[in-house]
Design an enzyme around this catalytic site. Structure first.
Site, PDB file in Angstrom:
ATOM      1  N   LYS A  13       0.823  -1.218   0.000  1.00 54.87           N
ATOM      2  CA  LYS A  13       0.000   0.000   0.000  1.00 54.87           C
ATOM      3  C   LYS A  13       0.860   1.272   0.000  1.00 54.87           C
ATOM      4  CE  LYS A  13      -2.118  -1.112   3.828  1.00 54.87           C
ATOM      5  NZ  LYS A  13      -1.361  -2.349   4.145  1.00 54.87           N
ATOM      6  N   ARG A  80      -9.460   0.406   9.256  1.00 56.31           N
ATOM      7  CA  ARG A  80      -8.984  -0.938   9.599  1.00 56.31           C
ATOM      8  C   ARG A  80     -10.065  -1.721  10.325  1.00 56.31           C
ATOM      9  NH1 ARG A  80      -3.147   0.514   9.541  1.00 56.31           N
ATOM     10  NH2 ARG A  80      -1.919  -1.396   9.640  1.00 56.31           N
ATOM     11  N   ARG A 112      11.735  -5.482   4.860  1.00 55.31           N
ATOM     12  CA  ARG A 112      11.435  -4.056   4.650  1.00 55.31           C
ATOM     13  C   ARG A 112      12.373  -3.189   5.485  1.00 55.31           C
ATOM     14  NH1 ARG A 112       5.411  -1.772   5.356  1.00 55.31           N
ATOM     15  NH2 ARG A 112       5.546  -2.757   7.414  1.00 55.31           N
ATOM     16  N   ARG A 145      11.424  -1.428  11.150  1.00 52.90           N
ATOM     17  CA  ARG A 145      10.352  -1.071  12.078  1.00 52.90           C
ATOM     18  C   ARG A 145      10.250  -2.127  13.175  1.00 52.90           C
ATOM     19  NH1 ARG A 145       5.174   0.325   8.312  1.00 52.90           N
ATOM     20  NH2 ARG A 145       4.193  -0.803  10.029  1.00 52.90           N
ATOM     21  N   ARG A 156       0.202  -9.343  13.834  1.00 52.69           N
ATOM     22  CA  ARG A 156      -0.447  -8.301  13.006  1.00 52.69           C
ATOM     23  C   ARG A 156      -1.299  -8.928  11.918  1.00 52.69           C
ATOM     24  NH1 ARG A 156       4.222  -5.205  10.722  1.00 52.69           N
ATOM     25  NH2 ARG A 156       2.733  -3.749   9.801  1.00 52.69           N
TER      26      ARG A 156
HETATM   27  P1  ADP Z   1       2.304  -1.785   3.250  1.00 50.72           P
HETATM   28  O1  ADP Z   1       2.292  -0.277   3.156  1.00 50.72           O
HETATM   29  O2  ADP Z   1       1.065  -2.404   2.650  1.00 50.72           O
HETATM   30  O3  ADP Z   1       2.589  -2.293   4.636  1.00 50.72           O
HETATM   31  P2  ADP Z   1       4.837  -1.583   1.784  1.00 50.72           P
HETATM   32  O4  ADP Z   1       4.512  -0.725   0.607  1.00 50.72           O
HETATM   33  O5  ADP Z   1       5.583  -0.945   2.906  1.00 50.72           O
HETATM   34  O6  ADP Z   1       3.488  -2.323   2.340  1.00 50.72           O
HETATM   35  O7  ADP Z   1       5.636  -2.857   1.224  1.00 50.72           O
HETATM   36  C1  ADP Z   1       6.143  -3.845   2.115  1.00 50.72           C
HETATM   37  C2  ADP Z   1       7.554  -4.257   1.660  1.00 50.72           C
HETATM   38  O8  ADP Z   1       7.467  -4.935   0.410  1.00 50.72           O
HETATM   39  C3  ADP Z   1       8.520  -3.096   1.446  1.00 50.72           C
HETATM   40  O9  ADP Z   1       9.814  -3.536   1.809  1.00 50.72           O
HETATM   41  C4  ADP Z   1       8.450  -2.818  -0.063  1.00 50.72           C
HETATM   42  O10 ADP Z   1       9.674  -2.291  -0.573  1.00 50.72           O
HETATM   43  C5  ADP Z   1       8.195  -4.229  -0.600  1.00 50.72           C
HETATM   44  N1  ADP Z   1       7.317  -4.250  -1.783  1.00 50.72           N
HETATM   45  C6  ADP Z   1       6.238  -3.474  -2.016  1.00 50.72           C
HETATM   46  N2  ADP Z   1       5.633  -3.832  -3.176  1.00 50.72           N
HETATM   47  C7  ADP Z   1       6.360  -4.878  -3.662  1.00 50.72           C
HETATM   48  C8  ADP Z   1       6.251  -5.717  -4.818  1.00 50.72           C
HETATM   49  N3  ADP Z   1       5.242  -5.549  -5.696  1.00 50.72           N
HETATM   50  N4  ADP Z   1       7.154  -6.708  -4.996  1.00 50.72           N
HETATM   51  C9  ADP Z   1       8.130  -6.905  -4.095  1.00 50.72           C
HETATM   52  N5  ADP Z   1       8.315  -6.153  -2.999  1.00 50.72           N
HETATM   53  C10 ADP Z   1       7.428  -5.153  -2.762  1.00 50.72           C
HETATM   54  P1  AMP Z   2       0.911   0.706   9.118  1.00 47.11           P
HETATM   55  O1  AMP Z   2       2.035   1.675   8.911  1.00 47.11           O
HETATM   56  O2  AMP Z   2      -0.305   1.006   8.290  1.00 47.11           O
HETATM   57  O3  AMP Z   2       1.357  -0.737   8.996  1.00 47.11           O
HETATM   58  O4  AMP Z   2       0.424   0.902  10.629  1.00 47.11           O
HETATM   59  C1  AMP Z   2       1.317   0.681  11.706  1.00 47.11           C
HETATM   60  C2  AMP Z   2       0.557   0.540  13.024  1.00 47.11           C
HETATM   61  O5  AMP Z   2      -0.140   1.761  13.348  1.00 47.11           O
HETATM   62  C3  AMP Z   2      -0.534  -0.545  13.076  1.00 47.11           C
HETATM   63  O6  AMP Z   2      -0.020  -1.839  13.300  1.00 47.11           O
HETATM   64  C4  AMP Z   2      -1.385  -0.027  14.257  1.00 47.11           C
HETATM   65  O7  AMP Z   2      -0.726  -0.274  15.479  1.00 47.11           O
HETATM   66  C5  AMP Z   2      -1.378   1.493  14.024  1.00 47.11           C
HETATM   67  N1  AMP Z   2      -2.487   1.944  13.140  1.00 47.11           N
HETATM   68  C6  AMP Z   2      -2.346   2.507  11.902  1.00 47.11           C
HETATM   69  N2  AMP Z   2      -3.542   2.787  11.371  1.00 47.11           N
HETATM   70  C7  AMP Z   2      -4.463   2.379  12.278  1.00 47.11           C
HETATM   71  C8  AMP Z   2      -5.895   2.356  12.305  1.00 47.11           C
HETATM   72  N3  AMP Z   2      -6.611   2.808  11.259  1.00 47.11           N
HETATM   73  N4  AMP Z   2      -6.516   1.852  13.393  1.00 47.11           N
HETATM   74  C9  AMP Z   2      -5.806   1.390  14.436  1.00 47.11           C
HETATM   75  N5  AMP Z   2      -4.463   1.372  14.495  1.00 47.11           N
HETATM   76  C10 AMP Z   2      -3.783   1.855  13.412  1.00 47.11           C
END
Ligand code: ADP
Ligand code: AMP
Length: 197
Positions: A13, A80, A112, A145, A156
């Site tokens: 995302k 969420r 990541r 992270r 999660r």
């Molecule tokens: P989210 O925001 O849904 O948690 P991220 O965009 O942070 O996901 O992506 C999670 C990890 O996967 C990051 O390390 C990112 O660089 C990697 N990533 C994202 N999209 C792809 C893809 N299509 N193929 C491989 N790796 C990806």
């Molecule tokens: P994310 O960066 O989207 O993976 O979010 C990281 C963390 O932030 C999550 O695991 C939750 O602890 C908190 N968080 C983010 N968005 C929300 C939401 N909409 N509702 C509750 N907790 C959230």
């Protein structure tokens, strides 16, 4: 344009939101980034454990933030829960659902890395930085992270399936869900999104 990005942690995302934000000229609002910037130890403890911040707090935070945006937004990480989704009804947003298997997501999350300064997202295999632990964009330090550690990833994902996955049926019923196959490369996923929105 109002876009909600829905999908498991690690589904891509944030990666797609950054590209879409530049392409569409509307802000990427990540509730995770906003919360990670909050110095309150109570909030940081919730994040580190991979639990959810309460619906009331999240709805207040997002409602106030969205009031500042007049030309659209890309929401990443909210809603969420079903209660959070109800708070956005009036916007009639399009929902992009990032469909992907848990096993792929686990591998992505464990590798990541995130820039501690500009929040740019890297992956040690699929999007490695040029210099080990330094951000290509701003020179900031890349970190893992706390909630990307193996034991927190498991919980999660469990919470995602229990509380967030029901939103897929909710938005399908509303007719606002667009399914995005998300296990290909980031470029393939981006091209699919551009075709479908
Ligand atoms: P989210 O925001 O849904 O948690 P991220 O965009 O942070 O996901 O992506 C999670 C990890 O996967 C990051 O390390 C990112 O660089 C990697 N990533 C994202 N999209 C792809 C893809 N299509 N193929 C491989 N790796 C990806
Ligand atoms: P994310 O960066 O989207 O993976 O979010 C990281 C963390 O932030 C999550 O695991 C939750 O602890 C908190 N968080 C983010 N968005 C929300 C939401 N909409 N509702 C509750 N907790 C959230």
């Amino acid at each position: 344009m109002y876009l909600i990005l829905l999908g498991a942690p690690g589904s891509g995302k944030g990666t797609q939101a950054e590209k879409l934000s530049k392409h569409l000229g509307i802000p990427h609002i990540s509730t995770g980034d906003i919360l990670r910037n909050n110095p309150d130890p109570r909030i940081q403890a919730i994040l580190n454990a991979g639990k959810f911040v309460s619906d009331n707090e999240m709805i207040e935070l997002v409602t106030n933030r969205l009031k500042q945006e007049k030309n659209g937004w890309i929401l990443d990480g909210f809603p969420r829960t079903l209660t959070q989704a109800d708070s956005l009804k009036a916007y009639h947003a399009q929902v992009l659902y990032f469909k992907i298997d848990d096993e792929v997501v686990k591998k992505r999350l464990s590798l990541r890395r995130t820039c501690s300064n500009c929040k740019a997202i890297y992956h040690l295999e699929t999007k490695p930085p040029t210099n080990n632990s330094i951000c290509d964009l701003c020179g900031g330090l890349l970190i893992q992270r706390n909630d990307d550690k193996a034991e927190v990833i498991e919980s999660r994902l469990q919470i995602y399936h229990e509380k967030t996955a029901p939103l897929i049926a909710y938005y399908k019923k509303e007719g606002s869900l667009i399914e995005i196959p998300s296990s290909g490369t980031a470029e393939e996923t981006y091209n699919t999104i551009i075709e479908l929105i």
